[in-house]
Design an enzyme around this catalytic site. Structure first.
Site: not given
Length: 338
Positions: A49, A263, A289
């Site tokens: 990010k 998730y 992730y």
């Protein structure tokens, strides 16, 4: 592609390393695995990010914003880094956290929840799964406006054309590193979630004529749902850059077999991947992730999708602070799904 015409803040000095992983390569028994260490990017504990925020925060500052507003899951790495960028720039930051697993938010938890408080988040709003996050962030912006302040809304994961430009820049960086190392990469593998990283790399590789397939491992969706999202962001990014090359739907490749049962919910393949990377190379993955993406990398090697003799580059998108909120399943003290 001339990216210098876009406003940008700089949060990392130089390039992140591109390294060979000899012991991990031996452990998977397949292709030669290289890693792009974007877990070492700037801001608090690094991660992908940061590259997106260089362009997003520059745009926010150009618009006179005094507060960054963004959203994510309860252990969101994106929220951590957005908050860190706000601190770096002397801005305020408000977060909207979605409880994708009911009851999962704990303000006293370790990992990113701890860092939100340490970094001085102005306000956290927790909403249930399925909430329209754009609307929820819009309400926060309206609250600020009522007080005479100006908020800047950053979408989840920083995944729009502005944020994805950060990974077009990364594609250029990889191209330079491969040239300097004399290294021929056959395929690239990366986690594919909110899609900005995947879409930015794909757009950048096509724009640079690298002819290297970009393979995404879905962390929350199967290909029929994930591929259109990646493709749309890639098209919007290419349009922003004024690219003439076509980004075909067929150029978007993802695998969705490694994120279940849900998730952010641990599974055995993720635990194996996190443990293997730590014990062969001393590199930390996160459970949401990169752990599931490397599980996909391992699985695709074992299935022969990534073939012996090929050079495969894995882009490590960071997220290790979230690891400390998942110690029990990682250490085998809590049952996980197969």
């Amino acid at each position: 592609m001339n990216l210098s015409r876009f406003p940008r803040r700089r949060y990392t000095e130089g390039h992140t390393p591109l390294e060979f992983l000899p012991r991990f390569t031996e452990a998977v028994g397949g292709p030669n695995i290289y890693i792009k260490r974007d877990d070492l990017l700037g801001l608090t504990s690094g991660g992908n990010k940061t590259r997106k925020l260089e362009f997003l925060v520059a745009d926010a500052m150009a618009q006179g914003a005094d507060t960054l507003i963004t959203c994510g899951a309860v252990q969101s790495n994106h929220c951590r880094l957005t908050l860190a960028a706000a601190v770096k720039e002397g801005l305020k930051c408000r977060l909207v956290l979605e409880e994708r697993v009911p009851g999962s938010y704990n303000p006293e938890a370790s990992g990113n929840n701890f860092l939100f408080n340490l970094l001085g988040v102005e306000k956290i709003t927790v909403v249930p799964a399925g909430t329209n996050m754009a609307e929820a962030m819009g309400k926060v912006a309206e609250e600020l406006a009522a007080d005479g302040r100006r908020g800047y809304v950053i979408p989840g994961g920083g995944s729009n054309a502005i944020g994805a430009t950060g990974y077009v820049a990364c594609a250029q960086e990889i191209q330079q590193q491969l040239f300097e190392k004399g290294l021929d990469i056959h395929q690239l593998c990366v986690a594919s979630g909110s899609s900005g990283t995947h879409a930015g790399l794909l757009t950048g590789f096509i724009g640079c004529n690298l002819n290297i397939p970009v393979v995404g491992v879905g962390v929350s969706r199967d290909p029929e749902d994930q591929d259109p999202i990646v493709h749309q962001v890639a098209l919007e990014t290419a349009e922003r850059l004024g690219m003439k090359q076509d980004i075909s739907r067929e150029s978007v490749v993802t695998f969705g077999d490694y994120w279940r049962p849900k998730y952010s919910v641990p599974n055995a393949k993720m635990v194996e991947a996190v443990t293997m990377m730590a014990r062969t190379e001393g590199i930390l993955l996160d459970p949401v992730y990169t752990g599931k993406a490397v599980a996909g990398l391992i699985g695709l090697c074992r299935k022969g999708y990534f073939k012996k003799g090929e050079n495969v580059l894995y882009v490590h998108t960071g997220g290790s602070p979230a690891l400390y909120a998942y110690t029990r399943p990682i250490l085998g003290l809590e049952e996980v799904a197969e």
